[in-house]
Design an enzyme around this catalytic site. Structure first.
Site, short mmCIF file in Angstrom:
data_model
loop_
_atom_site.label_atom_id
_atom_site.label_comp_id
_atom_site.label_asym_id
_atom_site.label_seq_id
_atom_site.Cartn_x
_atom_site.Cartn_y
_atom_site.Cartn_z
N LEU A 123 0.81 -1.21 0.00
CA LEU A 123 0.00 0.00 0.00
C LEU A 123 0.85 1.27 0.00
O LEU A 123 0.31 2.38 -0.15
CB LEU A 123 -0.96 0.00 1.20
CG LEU A 123 -2.05 -1.08 1.15
CD1 LEU A 123 -2.93 -1.02 2.40
CD2 LEU A 123 -2.91 -0.94 -0.10
N HIS B 242 10.35 -13.99 1.81
CA HIS B 242 10.63 -13.68 0.41
C HIS B 242 11.84 -14.54 0.04
O HIS B 242 12.98 -14.19 0.36
CB HIS B 242 10.93 -12.18 0.28
CG HIS B 242 11.39 -11.75 -1.07
ND1 HIS B 242 10.59 -11.01 -1.92
CD2 HIS B 242 12.57 -11.92 -1.73
CE1 HIS B 242 11.27 -10.75 -3.04
NE2 HIS B 242 12.46 -11.29 -2.94
N ASP C 1 0.35 -9.76 -4.40
CA ASP C 1 1.62 -9.03 -4.45
C ASP C 1 1.43 -7.72 -5.23
O ASP C 1 2.28 -7.30 -6.01
CB ASP C 1 2.74 -9.87 -5.08
CG ASP C 1 4.13 -9.29 -4.83
OD1 ASP C 1 4.25 -8.33 -4.05
OD2 ASP C 1 5.10 -9.79 -5.44
#
EC number: 3.5.2.3
Length: 434
Positions: free
Chosen positions: A60, A178, A304
């Site tokens: 965001l 990740h 994502d």
């Protein structure tokens, strides 16, 4: 305030049709021939009714990178795509590595009103991979953080990763990794393979992802803690997760819509809309992750969603930023890649895009079945239509979608968040918190 809604003729997860009454933000009745005096009636005949979608992986950008996205614009995009909750990744400025920042994000989401914003905390201070962030303080803050990730960066140090897994175990948290070995991907520009060799671009090998996943599932087993693998993208990664689950390791995994549909052949045009981390892979990998999602090896779909200003994409390939926007297109891509291909049904879509993401993130009030007494988080989707995806379909601040000009099925007609319409007849409702 939420209004009384009578939703008529909706196909519950694509199966039987029923009417749904929403009062006070809660589903109060399900049946046929239902009515309420003075209620807003929504004709949902032919529409698929799903629990409001939940995205475990959204960028965001606020605070710090508001030129790309804000919590208001990002949650408007989420509502347009049928999402009622999003988990906000911590790569902001300042990084979401303290209780103060995650509480700020939570408050901004509440003020916007389009979707629940659940912050994700950074694993390490500043996402630098050197020392653990304030995990306990974020967990006990008003934001009640349960998911922690350095997404964008791999928690590469195995000792730091072990300590993080140990720490979050005490409050039922999860580390979302990740998976990218930085030593194997220095200067990498796309998937390593035939296309990268033809184009002369530095390759990003599958083993850079797979080796980290293999290490981390073993660490999770050793510690007895929960691990979540972000944006899994290779056939080998699917095999490792399948092995780990058979072994009883507490690991979950996500796949993005773009890794379910797009391949590295698209890089041939050097269009930076197709530059993403992890990169678009081979057709064989696309087929493998589809199979993994269908058989339950991969638990969820996560967007994502990664907005960038136009100048960060409208440049030469090597200089372009990684990332794609995906909130508005996610359900339509899953419809095309998984439902139309016969791999899963609408009940499965509800599981992988709503119930399981909420469960992994320990988010209450979302992902619940469309049943009496449950919070009214509802997505009504028209699966019978087709259309070309255009900039008019985008409602965030950035337009770096890989689907522009591409034919995609379906359309979100209504989104109900906490009993309040955020999308009405395919159009965003303005000022939902006014």
């Amino acid at each position: 305030m939420s209004e009384t809604l009578v939703i008529t003729g909706a196909r519950l997860s694509g199966a039987e049709s029923a009417d749904i009454i929403v009062e006070g933000g809660v589903i109060t009745e399900i049946g046929t021939g239902l009515s309420r005096t003075g209620a807003r009636v929504i004709d949902a005949h032919g529409l698929v009714a799903l629990p409001g979608l939940v995205d475990l992986h959204t960028h965001l950008r606020e605070p710090g990178y508001e030129a790309s996205e804000t919590i208001l614009t990002g949650t408007r995009a989420a509502a347009a795509g049928g999402f009622t909750a999003v988990f906000a990744m911590p790569n902001t400025s300042p990084v979401a590595d303290t209780a103060g920042v995650v509480e700020q994000e939570l408050a901004l989401g509440e003020a916007a009103g389009y979707a629940t914003v659940q912050p994700i905390g950074a694993v390490t201070v500043g996402q630098k991979g050197e020392r653990l962030a304030e995990l306990g303080a974020m967990a006990t803050s008003r934001a009640k953080v349960r998911v922690f990730s350095d997404d964008g960066f791999c928690v590469f140090d195995p000792l730091i990763m072990r300590r993080a897994l140990e720490y979050v175990k005490s409050f039922d948290g999860v580390i979302a990794q990740h998976a990218q070995d930085p030593r194997l991907t220095e200067g990498a520009q796309m998937n390593e393979g035939v296309v990268s060799a033809e184009l002369g671009l530095a390759g990003w090998p599958a083993v850079a992802e797979e080796s980290i996943i293999a290490r981390d599932v073993l660490l999770a087993e050793h510690v007895g803690s929960r691990l979540h693998v972000c944006h899994l993208s290779t056939a080998g990664s699917v095999d490792i997760i399948r092995w780990a689950k058979k072994r009883g390791i507490a690991v979950t995994a996500e796949v993005t819509p773009h890794h379910l549909l797009l391949t590295d052949d698209l890089v041939r045009g050097y269009d930076a809309r197709f530059k993403v981390n992890p990169p678009l892979r081979r057709e064989e990998d696309v087929l493998a992750v589809r199979e993994g999602l269908a058989d339950g090896t991969i638990d969820i779909v996560a967007t994502d969603h990664a907005p960038h200003p136009s100048e960060n994409k409208a440049c030469e390939w090597q200089a372009a930023a990684n990332g794609m926007v995906g909130l508005e297109s996610a359900l339509r891509v899953v419809h095309q890649s998984m439902v139309q291909t016969g791999l899963i049904g609408w009940a499965d879509v509800a599981r992988v895009m709503s119930a399981t993401p909420a469960q992994i993130g320990r988010l209450s009030g979302h992902g619940t079945p469309l049943e009496v007494g449950q919070p009214a988080q509802i997505t009504l989707y028209d699966a019978s239509v087709d259309g070309v995806f255009t900039e008019a379909d985008l409602h965030g601040r950035s337009v770096n979608s890989p689907y522009l000009g591409r034919a995609l099925p379906g359309r979100v007609e209504f989104t109900v968040h906490g009993g309040r319409l955020t999308v009405d007849g395919g159009a965003l409702v303005e000022g939902v918190n006014a």
